[in-house]
Scaffold this motif. Structure first.
Motif, PDB file in Angstrom:
ATOM      1  N   ALA A  62       0.918  -1.279  -0.174  1.00 30.13           N
ATOM      2  CA  ALA A  62       0.075   0.072  -0.115  1.00 30.13           C
ATOM      3  C   ALA A  62       0.796   1.316  -0.154  1.00 30.13           C
ATOM      4  O   ALA A  62       0.428   2.434  -0.707  1.00 30.13           O
ATOM      5  N   LEU A  63       1.954   1.235   0.923  1.00 34.12           N
ATOM      6  CA  LEU A  63       2.929   2.322   0.691  1.00 34.12           C
ATOM      7  C   LEU A  63       3.462   2.534  -0.773  1.00 34.12           C
ATOM      8  O   LEU A  63       3.561   3.649  -1.098  1.00 34.12           O
ATOM      9  N   ALA A  64       3.847   1.445  -1.267  1.00 35.52           N
ATOM     10  CA  ALA A  64       4.257   1.607  -2.930  1.00 35.52           C
ATOM     11  C   ALA A  64       3.323   2.279  -3.650  1.00 35.52           C
ATOM     12  O   ALA A  64       3.747   2.953  -4.769  1.00 35.52           O
ATOM     13  N   ALA A  65       2.168   1.922  -3.519  1.00 37.77           N
ATOM     14  CA  ALA A  65       0.748   2.422  -4.295  1.00 37.77           C
ATOM     15  C   ALA A  65       0.610   3.749  -4.042  1.00 37.77           C
ATOM     16  O   ALA A  65       0.493   4.401  -5.006  1.00 37.77           O
ATOM     17  N   ARG A  66       0.828   4.520  -2.800  1.00 42.23           N
ATOM     18  CA  ARG A  66       0.445   5.686  -2.604  1.00 42.23           C
ATOM     19  C   ARG A  66       1.838   6.636  -2.668  1.00 42.23           C
ATOM     20  O   ARG A  66       1.547   7.866  -2.249  1.00 42.23           O
ATOM     21  N   THR A  67       2.890   6.025  -2.876  1.00 42.10           N
ATOM     22  CA  THR A  67       4.221   7.035  -3.041  1.00 42.10           C
ATOM     23  C   THR A  67       5.166   6.543  -4.280  1.00 42.10           C
ATOM     24  O   THR A  67       4.572   5.359  -4.920  1.00 42.10           O
ATOM     25  N   PRO A  68       5.879   7.205  -4.575  1.00 37.97           N
ATOM     26  CA  PRO A  68       6.805   7.049  -5.881  1.00 37.97           C
ATOM     27  C   PRO A  68       7.724   6.018  -5.829  1.00 37.97           C
ATOM     28  O   PRO A  68       8.502   5.618  -6.547  1.00 37.97           O
ATOM     29  N   TYR A  69       7.955   5.278  -4.709  1.00 39.99           N
ATOM     30  CA  TYR A  69       8.758   4.413  -4.189  1.00 39.99           C
ATOM     31  C   TYR A  69       8.343   2.807  -4.226  1.00 39.99           C
ATOM     32  O   TYR A  69       7.052   2.752  -3.685  1.00 39.99           O
ATOM     33  N   SER A  70       9.107   1.987  -4.480  1.00 41.84           N
ATOM     34  CA  SER A  70       8.573   0.596  -4.771  1.00 41.84           C
ATOM     35  C   SER A  70       8.419  -0.176  -3.390  1.00 41.84           C
ATOM     36  O   SER A  70       8.918   0.335  -2.217  1.00 41.84           O
ATOM     37  N   LYS A  71       7.885  -1.282  -3.459  1.00 41.73           N
ATOM     38  CA  LYS A  71       7.634  -2.076  -2.320  1.00 41.73           C
ATOM     39  C   LYS A  71       8.911  -2.701  -1.714  1.00 41.73           C
ATOM     40  O   LYS A  71       9.386  -2.627  -0.558  1.00 41.73           O
ATOM     41  N   SER A  72      10.019  -2.932  -2.476  1.00 41.23           N
ATOM     42  CA  SER A  72      11.077  -3.426  -2.023  1.00 41.23           C
ATOM     43  C   SER A  72      12.060  -2.550  -1.511  1.00 41.23           C
ATOM     44  O   SER A  72      12.931  -2.548  -0.704  1.00 41.23           O
ATOM     45  N   ALA A  73      12.044  -1.115  -2.198  1.00 40.51           N
ATOM     46  CA  ALA A  73      12.568   0.216  -1.661  1.00 40.51           C
ATOM     47  C   ALA A  73      12.116   0.456  -0.086  1.00 40.51           C
ATOM     48  O   ALA A  73      12.817   0.671   0.671  1.00 40.51           O
ATOM     49  N   TRP A  74      10.839   0.124   0.049  1.00 41.83           N
ATOM     50  CA  TRP A  74      10.466   0.670   1.314  1.00 41.83           C
ATOM     51  C   TRP A  74      10.935  -0.363   2.604  1.00 41.83           C
ATOM     52  O   TRP A  74      11.168  -0.162   3.413  1.00 41.83           O
ATOM     53  N   LEU A  98       6.144   9.731   3.932  1.00 48.44           N
ATOM     54  CA  LEU A  98       5.624   8.604   4.984  1.00 48.44           C
ATOM     55  C   LEU A  98       4.960   9.586   6.301  1.00 48.44           C
ATOM     56  O   LEU A  98       3.983   9.211   6.799  1.00 48.44           O
ATOM     57  N   ALA A  99       5.715  10.515   6.644  1.00 50.50           N
ATOM     58  CA  ALA A  99       5.274  11.097   7.749  1.00 50.50           C
ATOM     59  C   ALA A  99       3.863  11.948   7.550  1.00 50.50           C
ATOM     60  O   ALA A  99       2.954  11.825   8.530  1.00 50.50           O
ATOM     61  N   ARG A 100       3.579  12.160   6.275  1.00 49.24           N
ATOM     62  CA  ARG A 100       2.449  12.895   5.983  1.00 49.24           C
ATOM     63  C   ARG A 100       1.384  11.910   6.028  1.00 49.24           C
ATOM     64  O   ARG A 100       0.021  12.154   6.395  1.00 49.24           O
ATOM     65  N   LEU A 101       1.739  10.751   5.510  1.00 45.77           N
ATOM     66  CA  LEU A 101       0.642   9.768   5.496  1.00 45.77           C
ATOM     67  C   LEU A 101       0.440   9.169   6.809  1.00 45.77           C
ATOM     68  O   LEU A 101      -0.981   8.870   7.081  1.00 45.77           O
ATOM     69  N   ALA A 102       1.252   9.425   7.720  1.00 43.91           N
ATOM     70  CA  ALA A 102       1.057   9.114   9.176  1.00 43.91           C
ATOM     71  C   ALA A 102       0.286  10.343   9.908  1.00 43.91           C
ATOM     72  O   ALA A 102      -0.312  10.170  11.025  1.00 43.91           O
ATOM     73  N   GLY A 103       0.153  11.373   9.236  1.00 45.61           N
ATOM     74  CA  GLY A 103      -0.564  12.418   9.961  1.00 45.61           C
ATOM     75  C   GLY A 103       0.476  13.182  10.871  1.00 45.61           C
ATOM     76  O   GLY A 103      -0.260  13.808  11.861  1.00 45.61           O
ATOM     77  N   ALA A 104       1.738  13.083  10.721  1.00 49.12           N
ATOM     78  CA  ALA A 104       2.568  13.644  11.718  1.00 49.12           C
ATOM     79  C   ALA A 104       3.310  14.599  10.927  1.00 49.12           C
ATOM     80  O   ALA A 104       3.506  14.812   9.709  1.00 49.12           O
ATOM     81  N   ASP A 105       3.948  15.735  11.844  1.00 48.00           N
ATOM     82  CA  ASP A 105       4.773  16.683  11.497  1.00 48.00           C
ATOM     83  C   ASP A 105       5.849  15.986  10.850  1.00 48.00           C
ATOM     84  O   ASP A 105       6.707  15.462  11.559  1.00 48.00           O
ATOM     85  N   PRO A 106       6.271  16.324   9.611  1.00 47.18           N
ATOM     86  CA  PRO A 106       7.627  15.899   9.006  1.00 47.18           C
ATOM     87  C   PRO A 106       9.004  16.449   9.462  1.00 47.18           C
ATOM     88  O   PRO A 106       9.995  15.820   9.560  1.00 47.18           O
ATOM     89  N   ALA A 107       9.008  17.493  10.239  1.00 49.42           N
ATOM     90  CA  ALA A 107      10.050  18.309  10.569  1.00 49.42           C
ATOM     91  C   ALA A 107      11.056  17.354  11.719  1.00 49.42           C
ATOM     92  O   ALA A 107      12.241  17.399  11.414  1.00 49.42           O
TER      93      ALA A 107
END
Length: 274
Positions: free
Chosen positions: A43-55, A73-82
């Motif tokens: 699901a991460l690979a489907a919602r980002t430009p990075y493959s499953k193996s990369a994650w 990844l931080a924005r998908l988790a609803g967290a501040d990326p800073a």
């Protein structure tokens, strides 16, 4: 290799540090963010430009992710990326120059050969020089630490004598090192002493009293009077200025403590009866 030829032993080079430590704070934070998303690797690979193996490599610390992947990844988790980006930047800092990095793996550190240390013997001339220097030092210490029967240090040469000492304090001029107590008078709360230095040819008054007591300490011989006042705020000050005198005869030591006056010339005791 020829017999007797010098041999150079070079330690092995340390292994290169991995891109990220699997148990480091940055990778742990990545895993926490992934858990907060509730998404699988696919699901991460489907919602980002990075493959499953990369994650998979990013989350295991096998490969350093790009900053854009960390932010995504931080924005998908609803967290501040800073905060996680700060960890990402700190993990990217190289070790200080000249200090090899071993990636936290002690087994990757090079093993340096243990060379035998052979003790060196000093030549006899050097040993003789050390003995001479030590003997001179002991002689100088013994000469500079001579004491009078009263226990005071004896100065080899005072900093002043006679009229040149007039008005100076005894401890500053080192005249107190051979001081002799010539007379004393006691009160219920303090004692006044007349002190004399043969090497300096001076006399002065000293008082023994609690530091909080205000005091005026003076020494007089005929019309010559020198005094010092101390406010009683806990500051040091137990002596009057020195008065040039060829002998302590005719010299009087006085102290006024909290308004009460005592002088050795009025009610003196011999030094041996203190």
């Amino acid at each position: 290799m020829r017999a007797g030829a010098a041999r150079t032993v070079r330690p092995c080079r340390p292994t290169a540090a991995p891109p990220a430590q699997a148990d480091g704070p940055f990778v742990k934070e990545l895993r926490d963010l992934k858990e907060r998303t509730g998404l699988s690797l696919a699901a991460l690979a489907a919602r980002t430009p990075y493959s499953k193996s990369a994650w998979h490599r990013y989350l295991n610390g096998a490969q350093r992710p790009p900053g854009s992947a960390v932010e995504a990844l931080a924005r998908l988790a609803g967290a501040d990326p800073a905060p996680v980006l700060a960890l990402w930047e700190s993990a990217d800092r190289p070790p200080p120059e000249g200090v090899p990095s071993y990636g936290g793996d002690p087994s990757a550190r090079p093993v340096w050969p243990a060379w035998p240390v052979r003790p060196r013997r000093l030549p006899l001339s050097a040993l003789a020089l050390i003995v001479v220097v030590a003997a001179v030092a002991v002689t100088l210490v013994a000469a500079g630490d001579s004491r009078t029967p009263g226990g005071r240090l004896t100065a080899a040469s005072p900093r002043c004598r006679g009229a040149s000492c007039q008005g100076q304090l005894p401890d500053v001029s080192s005249c107190d090192r051979d001081a002799q107590t010539k007379s004393t008078v006691r009160d219920a709360s303090y004692a006044v002493r007349l002190e004399y230095s043969p090497s300096c040819g001076t006399a002065w008054a000293e008082v023994q009293v609690r530091p909080s007591a205000a005091r005026v300490i003076s020494v007089r011989s005929g019309r010559d009077v020198l005094s010092a006042a101390y406010p009683g705020d806990g500051s040091d000050g137990w002596a009057s200025p020195m008065l040039a005198a060829s002998s302590p005869e005719g010299v009087e030591a006085c102290a006024q403590v909290d308004g009460k006056l005592a002088c050795t010339g009025l009610d003196a005791q011999p030094a041996g009866e203190r």
